[in-house]
Enzyme design. Structure first.
Site, PDB file in Angstrom:
ATOM      1  N   GLY A   1      49.352  39.222  37.457  1.00  0.00           N
ATOM      2  CA  GLY A   1      47.192  39.714  37.604  1.00  0.00           C
ATOM      3  C   GLY A   1      46.661  39.022  36.061  1.00  0.00           C
TER       4      GLY A   1
ATOM      5  N   GLU B   1      46.362  36.046  41.319  1.00  0.00           N
ATOM      6  CA  GLU B   1      45.524  37.274  41.449  1.00  0.00           C
ATOM      7  C   GLU B   1      45.518  37.698  42.247  1.00  0.00           C
ATOM      8  OE1 GLU B   1      42.718  39.568  40.212  1.00  0.00           O
ATOM      9  OE2 GLU B   1      43.761  38.957  38.357  1.00  0.00           O
TER      10      GLU B   1
ATOM     11  N   ARG C   1      42.392  39.714  43.308  1.00  0.00           N
ATOM     12  CA  ARG C   1      40.750  40.131  43.601  1.00  0.00           C
ATOM     13  C   ARG C   1      41.020  38.639  43.580  1.00  0.00           C
ATOM     14  NH1 ARG C   1      39.213  41.843  37.848  1.00  0.00           N
ATOM     15  NH2 ARG C   1      41.181  41.085  37.145  1.00  0.00           N
TER      16      ARG C   1
ATOM     17  N   ASN D   1      49.836  38.951  46.089  1.00  0.00           N
ATOM     18  CA  ASN D   1      50.008  40.342  45.408  1.00  0.00           C
ATOM     19  C   ASN D   1      51.637  40.362  44.906  1.00  0.00           C
ATOM     20  OD1 ASN D   1      50.740  43.096  45.199  1.00  0.00           O
ATOM     21  ND2 ASN D   1      49.172  43.453  47.075  1.00  0.00           N
ATOM     22  N   ALA D   2      51.642  40.328  44.100  1.00  0.00           N
ATOM     23  CA  ALA D   2      52.620  40.196  42.806  1.00  0.00           C
ATOM     24  C   ALA D   2      53.737  41.385  43.182  1.00  0.00           C
ATOM     25  CB  ALA D   2      52.234  40.123  41.399  1.00  0.00           C
TER      26      ALA D   2
ATOM     27  N   LEU E   1      48.770  40.992  31.182  1.00  0.00           N
ATOM     28  CA  LEU E   1      48.431  41.548  29.863  1.00  0.00           C
ATOM     29  C   LEU E   1      46.804  42.335  30.696  1.00  0.00           C
ATOM     30  CD1 LEU E   1      47.641  37.476  28.092  1.00  0.00           C
ATOM     31  CD2 LEU E   1      49.513  39.784  27.994  1.00  0.00           C
TER      32      LEU E   1
ATOM     33  N   ASP F   1      45.294  47.109  34.799  1.00  0.00           N
ATOM     34  CA  ASP F   1      44.498  47.877  35.499  1.00  0.00           C
ATOM     35  C   ASP F   1      45.192  48.990  35.277  1.00  0.00           C
ATOM     36  OD1 ASP F   1      42.697  49.502  36.697  1.00  0.00           O
ATOM     37  OD2 ASP F   1      42.232  48.825  38.233  1.00  0.00           O
TER      38      ASP F   1
ATOM     39  N   THR G   1      42.486  36.755  26.771  1.00  0.00           N
ATOM     40  CA  THR G   1      42.296  36.688  28.304  1.00  0.00           C
ATOM     41  C   THR G   1      40.284  37.376  27.833  1.00  0.00           C
ATOM     42  OG1 THR G   1      42.141  39.239  27.574  1.00  0.00           O
ATOM     43  CG2 THR G   1      44.033  37.219  28.554  1.00  0.00           C
TER      44      THR G   1
ATOM     45  N   GLU H   1      39.322  40.435  28.886  1.00  0.00           N
ATOM     46  CA  GLU H   1      39.294  42.004  28.730  1.00  0.00           C
ATOM     47  C   GLU H   1      39.922  41.895  27.047  1.00  0.00           C
ATOM     48  OE1 GLU H   1      38.890  44.096  30.721  1.00  0.00           O
ATOM     49  OE2 GLU H   1      37.939  42.595  31.994  1.00  0.00           O
TER      50      GLU H   1
END
Length: 283
Positions: A73, A96, A98, A129-130, A149, A152, A253, A255
């Site tokens: 992610g 990732e 998205r 898709n991990a 990190l 979601d 990051t 976020e």
């Protein structure tokens, strides 16, 4: 090429502009879609992602390098950019889900490679898709470090099954992480921090590492506030530090910087992969 417009190569080498890569923050990792992935780890073409580490004139008896660090992610690639100079000989891969976010991270790394030849060749990103395909990319005990990190939080109870930390997924993380390897997590959601600490703590292959043990020489000052370790002071660590990553977890990051600007405390945790338990019948 039309006069006045940059060529395709020049556009690809320019730093990407985030306004062209906007996407919803949440994605359903369990949706019925299949992203490209190798049938087996040995089928993956790593040379396409790290060409400078796979020279065509390499001796045939020289074992090829393998990815050692995974950012699951990876978002817009902030951690990967920070990891590159810290571990210049280690290959790091960001996964990732998205599509637009993965595209931005890839464009960002390509732009950095073009602007600084000889640098950032050890980091790459894939849209993947991990939660579904991790063992297709990595062999048993291949990784030394994994990062989660600001994952979601999927606040609704009915969507907790979408969280990237769960007992089933910890089995897979324990499979690809070598004994002694480290998992780094950080979030600004206290409930999610408790969730991750609980699940890692209950899993037989992981043990929590006290933050004070890791940060003692890394230039950060951590203090236990209530039930959480919070980063109160953070200065850049020196190259001699045993672990230069802990002090950066909350700030590398997008976020993390949002949480910092908003004055929200971050909750880091680090876990170590335990040795494999003895198999019944072994002497």
């Amino acid at each position: 090429v039309t006069v006045g417009r940059p060529g395709r190569a020049a556009m690809e080498e320019a730093p990407p502009q985030k306004r062209f890569y906007r996407q919803r923050a949440h994605a359903n990792p369990l949706a019925d879609r299949t992203l490209p992935h190798p049938p087996r780890p040995q089928d993956m073409d790593w040379a396409a992602l790290y060409p400078s580490f796979f020279p065509p004139d390499a001796p045939p008896d020289q074992p090829p390098p393998s990815v050692e660090i995974a950012d699951l992610g990876c978002g817009y690639g902030g951690l990967l950019v920070a990891l590159s100079p810290l571990f210049p000989r280690a290959l790091a891969l960001g996964l990732e889900l998205r599509v637009k976010v993965a595209a931005f991270a890839g464009a960002r790394l390509r732009a950095l490679r073009a602007a600084q030849p000889g640098h950032f060749g050890n980091v790459a990103v894939l849209r993947a898709n991990a939660m579904k395909h991790l063992p297709h990319f990595f062999r048993k005990a291949q990784l030394s470090k994994m990062f989660f990190l600001f994952p979601d939080p999927h606040f609704k109870r009915t969507k907790h099954k979408w969280r990237i930390i769960s007992p089933t997924l910890l089995d897979e993380y324990g499979y690809v992480l070598r004994p002694g390897g480290l998992v780094y997590t950080v979030t600004d959601v206290a409930e999610l921090h408790e969730w991750m600490v609980k699940h890692f703590g209950e899993h037989p292959l992981f043990e929590e590492v006290p933050l004070a043990e890791l940060v003692s020489g890394a230039g950060g000052h951590w203090e236990l506030i209530g039930s959480y370790w919070e980063l109160l002071v953070c200065v850049p660590p020196s190259p001699q530090d045993d672990d230069p990553l802990v002090a950066r977890l909350g700030t590398v990051t997008e976020e993390g910087r949002k949480a910092q600007r908003g004055g929200r405390p971050v909750h880091p945790a680090v876990f170590r992969r335990r040795p494999d338990p003895p198999v019944e019948g072994d002497t």
